[in-house]
Design a protein around this motif. Structure first.
Motif, PDB file in Angstrom:
ATOM      1  N   GLY A 176      32.027 -33.730 -29.201  1.00  0.00           N
ATOM      2  CA  GLY A 176      32.892 -32.675 -28.693  1.00  0.00           C
ATOM      3  C   GLY A 176      33.762 -33.206 -27.576  1.00  0.00           C
ATOM      4  O   GLY A 176      33.492 -34.267 -26.996  1.00  0.00           O
ATOM      5  N   ARG A 177      34.807 -32.450 -27.260  1.00  0.00           N
ATOM      6  CA  ARG A 177      35.686 -32.859 -26.158  1.00  0.00           C
ATOM      7  C   ARG A 177      34.932 -32.874 -24.832  1.00  0.00           C
ATOM      8  O   ARG A 177      35.227 -33.678 -23.956  1.00  0.00           O
ATOM      9  CB  ARG A 177      36.883 -31.910 -26.075  1.00  0.00           C
ATOM     10  CG  ARG A 177      37.823 -31.979 -27.276  1.00  0.00           C
ATOM     11  CD  ARG A 177      39.026 -31.075 -27.074  1.00  0.00           C
ATOM     12  NE  ARG A 177      39.847 -30.981 -28.266  1.00  0.00           N
ATOM     13  CZ  ARG A 177      40.800 -31.854 -28.596  1.00  0.00           C
ATOM     14  NH1 ARG A 177      41.037 -32.893 -27.806  1.00  0.00           N
ATOM     15  NH2 ARG A 177      41.508 -31.696 -29.697  1.00  0.00           N
ATOM     16  N   ALA A 180      29.517 -33.689 -21.738  1.00  0.00           N
ATOM     17  CA  ALA A 180      28.262 -33.165 -21.196  1.00  0.00           C
ATOM     18  C   ALA A 180      27.642 -32.155 -22.155  1.00  0.00           C
ATOM     19  O   ALA A 180      26.418 -32.168 -22.387  1.00  0.00           O
ATOM     20  CB  ALA A 180      28.492 -32.536 -19.834  1.00  0.00           C
ATOM     21  N   LYS A 181      28.484 -31.285 -22.731  1.00  0.00           N
ATOM     22  CA  LYS A 181      27.971 -30.298 -23.680  1.00  0.00           C
ATOM     23  C   LYS A 181      27.468 -30.972 -24.954  1.00  0.00           C
ATOM     24  O   LYS A 181      26.486 -30.529 -25.554  1.00  0.00           O
ATOM     25  CB  LYS A 181      29.051 -29.270 -24.005  1.00  0.00           C
ATOM     26  CG  LYS A 181      29.331 -28.301 -22.859  1.00  0.00           C
ATOM     27  CD  LYS A 181      30.352 -27.244 -23.278  1.00  0.00           C
ATOM     28  CE  LYS A 181      30.596 -26.250 -22.144  1.00  0.00           C
ATOM     29  NZ  LYS A 181      31.604 -25.216 -22.521  1.00  0.00           N
ATOM     30  N   ALA A 182      28.144 -32.044 -25.360  1.00  0.00           N
ATOM     31  CA  ALA A 182      27.690 -32.783 -26.539  1.00  0.00           C
ATOM     32  C   ALA A 182      26.305 -33.384 -26.297  1.00  0.00           C
ATOM     33  O   ALA A 182      25.424 -33.326 -27.161  1.00  0.00           O
ATOM     34  CB  ALA A 182      28.694 -33.866 -26.897  1.00  0.00           C
ATOM     35  N   LYS A 183      26.099 -33.938 -25.121  1.00  0.00           N
ATOM     36  CA  LYS A 183      24.795 -34.497 -24.780  1.00  0.00           C
ATOM     37  C   LYS A 183      23.726 -33.410 -24.729  1.00  0.00           C
ATOM     38  O   LYS A 183      22.594 -33.617 -25.168  1.00  0.00           O
ATOM     39  CB  LYS A 183      24.879 -35.231 -23.439  1.00  0.00           C
ATOM     40  CG  LYS A 183      25.670 -36.526 -23.492  1.00  0.00           C
ATOM     41  CD  LYS A 183      25.725 -37.200 -22.124  1.00  0.00           C
ATOM     42  CE  LYS A 183      26.528 -38.490 -22.179  1.00  0.00           C
ATOM     43  NZ  LYS A 183      26.623 -39.152 -20.856  1.00  0.00           N
ATOM     44  N   ASP A 184      24.092 -32.243 -24.196  1.00  0.00           N
ATOM     45  CA  ASP A 184      23.139 -31.132 -24.138  1.00  0.00           C
ATOM     46  C   ASP A 184      22.747 -30.677 -25.533  1.00  0.00           C
ATOM     47  O   ASP A 184      21.574 -30.386 -25.801  1.00  0.00           O
ATOM     48  CB  ASP A 184      23.743 -29.966 -23.357  1.00  0.00           C
ATOM     49  CG  ASP A 184      23.822 -30.227 -21.859  1.00  0.00           C
ATOM     50  OD1 ASP A 184      23.176 -31.183 -21.383  1.00  0.00           O
ATOM     51  OD2 ASP A 184      24.540 -29.468 -21.170  1.00  0.00           O
ATOM     52  N   GLY A 227      28.209 -38.541 -29.594  1.00  0.00           N
ATOM     53  CA  GLY A 227      29.261 -39.520 -29.774  1.00  0.00           C
ATOM     54  C   GLY A 227      30.413 -39.283 -28.816  1.00  0.00           C
ATOM     55  O   GLY A 227      30.415 -38.329 -28.035  1.00  0.00           O
ATOM     56  N   THR A 228      31.403 -40.151 -28.895  1.00  0.00           N
ATOM     57  CA  THR A 228      32.589 -40.061 -28.050  1.00  0.00           C
ATOM     58  C   THR A 228      33.739 -39.458 -28.849  1.00  0.00           C
ATOM     59  O   THR A 228      34.074 -39.961 -29.926  1.00  0.00           O
ATOM     60  CB  THR A 228      32.996 -41.452 -27.532  1.00  0.00           C
ATOM     61  OG1 THR A 228      31.907 -41.999 -26.779  1.00  0.00           O
ATOM     62  CG2 THR A 228      34.235 -41.372 -26.653  1.00  0.00           C
ATOM     63  N   ALA A 261      33.530 -29.071 -37.689  1.00  0.00           N
ATOM     64  CA  ALA A 261      33.064 -27.721 -37.355  1.00  0.00           C
ATOM     65  C   ALA A 261      33.856 -27.174 -36.182  1.00  0.00           C
ATOM     66  O   ALA A 261      33.305 -26.858 -35.119  1.00  0.00           O
ATOM     67  CB  ALA A 261      31.573 -27.736 -37.055  1.00  0.00           C
ATOM     68  N   VAL A 262      35.162 -27.073 -36.379  1.00  0.00           N
ATOM     69  CA  VAL A 262      36.056 -26.511 -35.369  1.00  0.00           C
ATOM     70  C   VAL A 262      36.871 -25.408 -36.020  1.00  0.00           C
ATOM     71  O   VAL A 262      37.031 -25.395 -37.239  1.00  0.00           O
ATOM     72  CB  VAL A 262      36.995 -27.587 -34.776  1.00  0.00           C
ATOM     73  CG1 VAL A 262      36.193 -28.701 -34.128  1.00  0.00           C
ATOM     74  CG2 VAL A 262      37.927 -28.159 -35.843  1.00  0.00           C
TER      75      VAL A 262
END
Length: 207
Positions: free
Chosen positions: A31-32, A35-39, A51-52, A65-66
């Motif tokens: 995700g952009r 931090a939210k992606a890691k969560d 990922g980045t 999934a957007v």
């Protein structure tokens, strides 16, 4: 099992990611908001990674999934990083009040996305006829999908089966418009005949 990258951090991304982990798939979430992606990766567990955004996804299958309004811009930002990937478009293309589709007659969101991916990538429409919260509840469901490349469709079908779901091939990518229309129909049913969004659409095979 499959190696999956999911671009998006919303409810559908979470639901597909959770079922993918349960099915033994390797999952990367992107995700952009890093931090939210890691969560989300931590919440999914099962070895899920973050990922980045914009970098080459790890997965051979990339779940986009957007919301549809942002889908083509995201694809454009990734560019050649999606070369050789199978891109699974899960978006619906209904307008703001869910009375019609925003795509022009004769095309679909999936087909517009297909125009934007690298030539070696393949787009498959899937999951848009299952409400995200229903997908998250678990249990057997039918997943309609459409695409033009037989190998890509076989990979997506196997992935759907790994989630404990039944894949139903609806045909070529030109059928994606009607799958997106089915998503619109489901919203209308929820607001009228059914009266809520707690249902799924499937195919009954008599006998």
């Amino acid at each position: 099992m499959s190696n999956i990258s999911i671009i998006g951090l919303g409810g559908v991304a979470r639901a597909i990611g959770a079922r993918a982990i349960e099915g033994g798939n390797a999952v990367e979430v992107i995700g952009r908001d890093a931090a939210k992606a890691k969560d989300l990766a931590a919440a999914l567990g099962g070895g899920a990674t973050a990922g980045t955004f914009g970098a080459t996804p790890v997965g051979d299958l990339v779940v986009l999934a957007v919301p549809y309004a942002g889908a083509v811009p995201v694809i454009a930002q990734y560019g050649d990083a999606l070369a050789g990937k199978v891109v699974i478009d899960v978006s619906n293309t209904s307008n703001a009040d869910a009375t019609g589709l925003v795509t022009p007659d004769g095309t679909s969101g999936a087909q517009e996305i297909a125009k934007a991916v690298p030539a070696s990538a393949h787009v498959v429409k899937a999951f848009n006829t299952v409400f995200g919260h229903i997908l998250a509840q678990g249990g057997p469901l039918d997943v309609l999908f459409a695409g033009d490349d037989a190998r890509a469709k076989a990979s997506v079908s196997a992935f759907i089966e790994s989630l404990g779901l039944r894949p139903l091939d609806a045909g070529g990518l030109e059928v994606a418009r009607w799958l997106e229309g089915t998503g619109l129909l489901m919203i209308s049913l929820a607001r009228h005949g059914v009266g809520n969004f707690n249902f799924s659409l499937g195919v009954d095979l008599p006998g």
